[in-house]
Design a protein around this motif. Structure first.
Motif, short mmCIF file in Angstrom:
data_model
loop_
_atom_site.label_atom_id
_atom_site.label_comp_id
_atom_site.label_asym_id
_atom_site.label_seq_id
_atom_site.Cartn_x
_atom_site.Cartn_y
_atom_site.Cartn_z
N TYR A 273 -6.28 0.69 -5.14
CA TYR A 273 -5.69 -0.65 -4.98
C TYR A 273 -5.81 -1.48 -6.25
CZ TYR A 273 -5.70 0.74 -0.14
OH TYR A 273 -5.50 1.42 1.01
N TRP B 154 -0.15 -10.27 -2.41
CA TRP B 154 -1.01 -9.12 -2.67
C TRP B 154 -2.46 -9.57 -2.90
CZ3 TRP B 154 -1.55 -4.30 -1.84
CH2 TRP B 154 -2.39 -3.50 -2.64
N VAL C 151 -2.83 -1.44 -8.79
CA VAL C 151 -1.51 -1.99 -8.46
C VAL C 151 -1.22 -3.19 -9.34
CG1 VAL C 151 -0.21 -3.18 -6.67
CG2 VAL C 151 -1.59 -1.17 -6.09
N ILE D 152 -1.16 2.75 -4.00
CA ILE D 152 -1.65 2.40 -2.66
C ILE D 152 -1.92 3.66 -1.86
CG2 ILE D 152 -1.02 1.31 -0.48
CD1 ILE D 152 0.53 -0.77 -2.11
N ARG E 118 -11.23 -1.09 3.76
CA ARG E 118 -9.80 -0.79 3.60
C ARG E 118 -9.48 0.56 4.22
NH1 ARG E 118 -9.62 -3.27 -2.48
NH2 ARG E 118 -9.89 -5.41 -1.78
N LYS F 83 -3.87 0.18 4.58
CA LYS F 83 -2.94 0.88 3.70
C LYS F 83 -1.50 0.65 4.17
CE LYS F 83 -4.08 4.97 1.75
NZ LYS F 83 -4.36 6.41 1.70
N ALA G 189 -0.48 -2.81 3.35
CA ALA G 189 -0.25 -2.95 1.91
C ALA G 189 1.12 -2.39 1.54
CB ALA G 189 -1.35 -2.24 1.14
N LYS G 190 1.46 -1.23 2.12
CA LYS G 190 2.76 -0.63 1.81
C LYS G 190 3.90 -1.51 2.31
CE LYS G 190 1.67 4.27 1.83
NZ LYS G 190 1.70 5.44 2.70
#
Lengths: 466, 261
Positions: free
Chosen positions: A134, A150, A137, A129, A162, A167, A170-171
């Motif tokens: 992406y 996800w 992952v 990430i 994105r 980000k 996502a984290k």
């Protein structure tokens, strides 16, 4: 047809056939049998004439009530009582605070340590990430809820949109991960069910190869806890998953993240509560010959209050744990052999070999020596041989202190008599802890205990047997 | 047709050698080596690999060439011969020499790693003073450190499960024991594998050269839960080793207050 071309044709067919069958193997979805919760054997018991002790319609009522309260293996879920809904309490989300649709079982620092552990556990996806890769992952099938979250996150933002905000989102998905009950049920299915069974009855397919048998959660009794006899705390179950139970087939599951282990604890608690409610309903029916929805709610609420209050009984020792001295070991030996105070030897034997007179009976007809006691699960139980140095509940001084002070839930091991002071119990801990390492202590006069640490060669003189 | 068949046969050594050459790139080769003696083990492996590879390539090329040259249509019928003393001597003597060569070339490495008389003696840990006792059991690893007195088998021993913490760049000697059946202590990154036998206490040593966490697996089928016997070895700096041992000791002598939730 010429012979060469015929053999060539055969070779080509073989290659095509082989690759086709490989294709078949990988593309076919794995057959996953659907699992169900069943009622316990006690509930389904029949009289010698074959009549069910609990009428079938009542059994159906119990099964329906349990499904309403706890859901199914695919969708496990705690039912919310009316007063829970009003106060914003929700047992399905232990990571959220009370009053905010959670059960508030984690402090701020607990949650921070779960996040740190998630950052460690998910370091590879987090690295991808961070690098903006992406598509690289990958999420294990142990976390179906995370996989779905996800996929949803990727679907809602087009690749060109994105940005840094995405980000961070996502984290956070990974760092703040806490499994849902359904996800934990999936993990349980893959790693626990084969011994502990779908309902936590300790009757999975591999259970019959084990001695000791896997724990049956359904009575709400867990042997190795810090709270004595009765319902355990979450932390007690967590410790068992984290450390394993030495001397048994229960391994350490530290390979998983702390969040996953906590999720498993949630699910084990659900199974345990389900079993407790079932027993309670069957007992109520036996008493009153009827079951009402009020009984169901009362049983559920009663069982939860047992779990909720478990933490109040945590046994801690105020002060620093004393180290063994020759005097404390000698004192422990005295107490161990004293029929009027600790009376350990009557079951554990004068030499700590687990062969005390009162733990066994001789069959007057066959002359066969049999264990005198049964545990709460109805199995024969023999006292621990203290000279193996294997203590299932842990070998730390505080673990032994708790075992002696509180006894062991579900077994004949009693709570220590109130005449024993904390110092007496520490003396017993020191003596018991020394038994496996210095077997000569049990024969030698007490004053020989002075040569502490001088006999490493005696260690292991008695190989452990199971 | 003869050309096609011989090319197919020739493809076998070519593809075989190619996959070996590409192995590093594809990450299908060995895991990294982080032990002091791992290089020697890899050297022995490569020695045998090159010998076998040479034989394999020569045999396959001959096979392809013979299929091409002696095609049934273009050759006379094969003549029958009965034995050749000279030939048999050659194909017995060459493998015998090769096997003896392999046997002698590994002796030094084997003795260095496995013979007790060659175990590290001068460092902090030795056969008499091992860093820990490693217990294998169905299906778990447990590690017992000697505690403050430095002697195993006394009441102040510290015990931990799953993770074996050892210092980096230090000759580490430990004792391997089994509680029930045969297990095997295997850390691929260390190139170290040692069976644990019930009733035996087997000293083992290694010297890790890089900090990190490495998989520790059981390499001897030990029962239905064999796959569950996965632990790890955490190689840390000398200072961190001290801190971790101190933390383990504090946890060991805890009075139970820290166990929250």
């Amino acid at each position: 047809m010429r012979s060469e071309s015929r053999s060539l044709l055969v070779a080509a067919l073989c290659i095509v056939g082989a690759s086709w069958s490989c294709q078949l193997d990988t593309d076919r979805p794995a057959a996953r049998p659907v699992i169900h919760y069943s009622l316990s054997e006690a509930t389904r018991a029949t009289s010698p004439e074959g009549e069910p002790l609990v009428p079938l319609d009542v059994q159906a009522n119990v099964a329906g009530s349990l499904e309403m309260l706890f859901g199914t293996p695919a969708h496990p879920q705690f039912m919310l009582l009316d007063e829970w809904k009003e106060s914003g309490f929700d047992l399905n989300w232990p990571q959220y605070p009370k009053g905010d649709q959670g059960s508030g079982e984690f402090s701020e620092s607990d949650l921070a340590s779960l996040a740190t552990d998630n950052a460690r556990y998910f370091r590879t996806p987090l690295m991808h990430i961070e690098a903006g890769e992406y598509e690289r992952v990958a999420i294990h099938s142990w976390s179906p809820d995370l996989q779905r979250a996800w996929a949803a996150l990727l679907a809602e933002t087009a690749p060109e949109l994105r940005n840094d905000e995405f980000k961070a989102k996502a984290k956070a998905l990974f760092v703040d991960y806490y499994p849902t009950l359904a996800s934990s049920a999936e993990l349980y299915r893959q790693h626990c069910l084969h011994c502990h069974g779908p309902e936590g009855g300790g009757d999975g397919p591999t259970a019959r190869f084990l001695n000791p048998l896997p724990r049956d959660y359904r009575q709400g009794t867990f042997k190795f806890t810090a709270v004595g006899k009765g319902t355990p705390r979450r932390a007690d179950l967590f410790r068992i998953l984290d450390e394993g139970v030495t001397g048994t087939a229960m391994p350490s599951f530290r390979r998983f993240s702390k969040a996953q282990l906590n999720g498993l604890v949630d699910y084990v608690r659900l199974l345990s509560m389900r079993g407790m409610v079932e027993r309670s309903l069957v007992a109520t029916f036996a008493e009153e010959e009827a079951l009402t929805s009020g009984d169901v709610v009362a049983a559920y609420s009663d069982v939860w209050s047992k779990w909720e209050k478990a933490a109040e009984k945590l046994l801690v020792f105020e002060g620093e744990v004393p180290h063994p001295t020759p005097e404390s070991i000698a004192r422990g030996r005295e107490l161990f052999l004293d029929a009027k105070s600790a009376n350990c030897f009557s079951c554990h034997g004068p030499e700590g070999r687990g062969n005390g007179a009162s733990a066994f009976v001789t069959d007057p007809q066959s002359g066969e020596v049999k264990p005198a006691y049964k545990d709460d699960w109805g199995h024969d139980i023999i006292p621990r041989n203290l000279r193996y140095g294997i203590f299932r509940g842990g070998r730390r001084p505080i673990d032994l202190f708790r075992r002696i002070k509180n006894g062991i839930a579900g077994t004949p091991m009693p709570e220590a008599p109130s005449s024993l002071t904390a110092d007496d119990i520490w003396a017993l801990v020191h003596y018991v802890g020394t038994l496996s390492e210095r077997p000569q202590l049990v024969h030698a006069p007490a004053h020989d205990a002075h040569d502490s640490h001088s006999t490493p060669e005696t260690h292991g003189s008695e190989p452990a047997k199971h | 047709m003869r050309l096609l068949f011989s090319l197919m046969l020739l493809a076998v050594p070519i593809l075989g050698v190619w996959t070996f050459l590409k192995a590093d790139e594809w990450h299908t080769w060995f895991p990294q080596n982080v032990s002091s003696f791992g290089g020697e083990i890899d050297g022995l492996f490569n020695l045998i690999l090159y010998m076998v590879a040479f034989t394999f390539v020569v045999t396959e090329v001959c096979l392809a060439w013979f299929v091409f040259k002696y095609s049934a249509k273009r050759s006379d019928k094969g003549a029958f011969t009965h034995g050749s003393h000279k030939l048999e001597m050659i194909w017995t003597a060459i493998p015998a020499v090769a096997l003896l060569f392999i046997a002698f070339s590994q002796m030094e490495t084997w003795a260095k790693i496995k013979f007790q008389k060659n175990f590290p003696k001068d460092g902090a840990y030795s056969v008499e003073h091992p860093i820990a006792e490693v217990w294998a059991s169905q299906f778990d690893w447990r590690f017992r450190y000697p505690g403050d007195d430095g002697v195993l088998g006394t009441v102040d021993d510290l015990e931990t499960s799953f993770e074996f913490v050892v210092p980096v760049d230090t000759d580490v000697v430990f004792k391997l024991r089994s509680r029930d059946v045969i297990h095997s202590f295997f850390v691929p990154e260390f190139r170290l594998k040692q069976d644990a036998l019930p009733g035996h206490t087997i000293p083992v040593w290694f010297r890790a050269t890089k900090t990190g966490v490495y998989d520790l697996v059981c390499a001897e089928l030990c029962g239905w839960g064999h796959y569950k016997m996965a632990g790890s070895v955490r190689v840390v700096s000398a200072e961190e080793f001290k801190t971790r041992m101190a933390a383990l000791k504090a946890e060991w002598f805890s009075n139970g207050k820290e166990e929250g939730q």
